[in-house]
Design a protein around this motif. Sequence first.
Motif, PDB file in Angstrom:
ATOM      1  N   ASP A 282      15.187  -1.567   5.180  1.00  0.00           N
ATOM      2  CA  ASP A 282      14.232  -0.561   4.715  1.00  0.00           C
ATOM      3  C   ASP A 282      14.901   0.213   3.578  1.00  0.00           C
ATOM      4  OD1 ASP A 282      12.875   1.896   4.398  1.00  0.00           O
ATOM      5  OD2 ASP A 282      12.584   2.199   6.535  1.00  0.00           O
ATOM      6  N   ILE A 283      14.353   0.104   2.353  1.00  0.00           N
ATOM      7  CA  ILE A 283      14.955   0.813   1.216  1.00  0.00           C
ATOM      8  C   ILE A 283      14.098   1.975   0.728  1.00  0.00           C
ATOM      9  CG2 ILE A 283      16.284  -1.192   0.455  1.00  0.00           C
ATOM     10  CD1 ILE A 283      14.169  -1.317  -1.931  1.00  0.00           C
ATOM     11  N   GLY A 284      12.988   2.244   1.402  1.00  0.00           N
ATOM     12  CA  GLY A 284      12.148   3.366   1.008  1.00  0.00           C
ATOM     13  C   GLY A 284      10.689   3.105   1.292  1.00  0.00           C
ATOM     14  N   LYS A 285       9.836   3.994   0.774  1.00  0.00           N
ATOM     15  CA  LYS A 285       8.397   3.824   0.990  1.00  0.00           C
ATOM     16  C   LYS A 285       7.655   3.899  -0.337  1.00  0.00           C
ATOM     17  CE  LYS A 285       7.067   8.596   1.806  1.00  0.00           C
ATOM     18  NZ  LYS A 285       6.377   9.533   2.628  1.00  0.00           N
ATOM     19  N   ALA A 286       6.566   3.162  -0.394  1.00  0.00           N
ATOM     20  CA  ALA A 286       5.725   3.169  -1.588  1.00  0.00           C
ATOM     21  C   ALA A 286       4.993   4.502  -1.666  1.00  0.00           C
ATOM     22  CB  ALA A 286       4.727   2.020  -1.527  1.00  0.00           C
ATOM     23  N   ILE A 287       4.987   5.106  -2.859  1.00  0.00           N
ATOM     24  CA  ILE A 287       4.248   6.358  -3.053  1.00  0.00           C
ATOM     25  C   ILE A 287       2.963   6.099  -3.838  1.00  0.00           C
ATOM     26  CG2 ILE A 287       6.243   7.871  -2.794  1.00  0.00           C
ATOM     27  CD1 ILE A 287       6.372   8.024  -5.877  1.00  0.00           C
TER      28      ILE A 287
ATOM     29  N   VAL B   2       8.503  -2.595  -9.320  1.00  0.00           N
ATOM     30  CA  VAL B   2       8.769  -1.657  -8.223  1.00  0.00           C
ATOM     31  C   VAL B   2       9.998  -0.851  -8.618  1.00  0.00           C
ATOM     32  CG1 VAL B   2       9.345  -1.445  -5.771  1.00  0.00           C
ATOM     33  CG2 VAL B   2       7.813  -3.279  -6.532  1.00  0.00           C
ATOM     34  N   HIS B   3       9.811   0.474  -8.789  1.00  0.00           N
ATOM     35  CA  HIS B   3      10.925   1.310  -9.247  1.00  0.00           C
ATOM     36  C   HIS B   3      10.638   2.760  -8.858  1.00  0.00           C
ATOM     37  CE1 HIS B   3      14.649   1.573 -11.423  1.00  0.00           C
ATOM     38  NE2 HIS B   3      14.171   2.410 -12.335  1.00  0.00           N
ATOM     39  N   VAL B   4      11.349   3.698  -9.449  1.00  0.00           N
ATOM     40  CA  VAL B   4      11.249   5.104  -9.062  1.00  0.00           C
ATOM     41  C   VAL B   4       9.856   5.704  -9.280  1.00  0.00           C
ATOM     42  CG1 VAL B   4      13.715   5.538  -9.364  1.00  0.00           C
ATOM     43  CG2 VAL B   4      12.150   5.910 -11.285  1.00  0.00           C
ATOM     44  N   HIS B   5       9.024   5.083 -10.098  1.00  0.00           N
ATOM     45  CA  HIS B   5       7.672   5.599 -10.336  1.00  0.00           C
ATOM     46  C   HIS B   5       6.717   5.306  -9.181  1.00  0.00           C
ATOM     47  CE1 HIS B   5       7.420   1.443 -11.722  1.00  0.00           C
ATOM     48  NE2 HIS B   5       6.115   1.514 -11.560  1.00  0.00           N
ATOM     49  N   ASN B   6       7.091   4.371  -8.294  1.00  0.00           N
ATOM     50  CA  ASN B   6       6.193   4.034  -7.181  1.00  0.00           C
ATOM     51  C   ASN B   6       6.890   3.862  -5.833  1.00  0.00           C
ATOM     52  OD1 ASN B   6       7.338   1.509  -7.683  1.00  0.00           O
ATOM     53  ND2 ASN B   6       5.467   0.645  -8.560  1.00  0.00           N
ATOM     54  N   VAL B   7       8.176   4.203  -5.765  1.00  0.00           N
ATOM     55  CA  VAL B   7       8.943   4.134  -4.505  1.00  0.00           C
ATOM     56  C   VAL B   7       9.795   5.387  -4.371  1.00  0.00           C
ATOM     57  CG1 VAL B   7      10.726   2.896  -3.215  1.00  0.00           C
ATOM     58  CG2 VAL B   7       9.083   1.622  -4.567  1.00  0.00           C
TER      59      VAL B   7
ATOM     60  N   LYS C  17       0.838  -1.204   0.000  1.00  0.00           N
ATOM     61  CA  LYS C  17       0.000   0.000   0.000  1.00  0.00           C
ATOM     62  C   LYS C  17       0.874   1.255   0.000  1.00  0.00           C
ATOM     63  CE  LYS C  17      -4.168  -1.827   1.023  1.00  0.00           C
ATOM     64  NZ  LYS C  17      -5.092  -1.945  -0.057  1.00  0.00           N
ATOM     65  N   ALA C  18       0.350   2.338  -0.595  1.00  0.00           N
ATOM     66  CA  ALA C  18       1.041   3.629  -0.548  1.00  0.00           C
ATOM     67  C   ALA C  18       1.354   3.962   0.908  1.00  0.00           C
ATOM     68  CB  ALA C  18       0.179   4.715  -1.176  1.00  0.00           C
ATOM     69  N   GLY C  19       2.589   4.351   1.177  1.00  0.00           N
ATOM     70  CA  GLY C  19       3.030   4.663   2.535  1.00  0.00           C
ATOM     71  C   GLY C  19       3.747   3.516   3.223  1.00  0.00           C
ATOM     72  N   ASP C  20       3.580   2.291   2.715  1.00  0.00           N
ATOM     73  CA  ASP C  20       4.259   1.133   3.316  1.00  0.00           C
ATOM     74  C   ASP C  20       5.760   1.194   3.072  1.00  0.00           C
ATOM     75  OD1 ASP C  20       1.813   0.084   4.112  1.00  0.00           O
ATOM     76  OD2 ASP C  20       1.860  -1.610   2.701  1.00  0.00           O
ATOM     77  N   THR C  21       6.520   0.621   3.992  1.00  0.00           N
ATOM     78  CA  THR C  21       7.964   0.468   3.838  1.00  0.00           C
ATOM     79  C   THR C  21       8.242  -0.664   2.858  1.00  0.00           C
ATOM     80  OG1 THR C  21       8.440   1.316   6.035  1.00  0.00           O
ATOM     81  CG2 THR C  21      10.087  -0.157   5.086  1.00  0.00           C
TER      82      THR C  21
END
Length: 95
Positions: free
Chosen positions: A71-76, A85-90, A60-64
């Motif tokens: 932890d490599i980032g959060k879903a946008i 999964v790439h720069v368009h959604n993380v 989900k958006a906001g998830d780690t």
Amino acid sequence: MGNPHLLVHEKEDTVGVVVVEELKAGTDMLCVVTHDNSSFNLQSKMDVPIGHKIALVDIKAGDTIWKYGQDIGKAIADIKQGEHVHVHNVKTKRW
């Protein structure tokens, strides 16, 4: 076991890395967890380039996002299992 399509480092990871050229949508991927050499299958929902990530679970958006047990980032945006999964959604949490 054949050659894997996707490598996952830790069982807790939410993404794996494509390790074959020209992975196509609809591919029944052999996924290998390098930590314990276990395996599972997952269907790719998109064409994904080698070296890029695929979601192992619905995110989900906001998830780690977890890779290498880190932890490599959060879903946008929401990301469905099997999607790219790439720069368009993380986004990194550093900035």
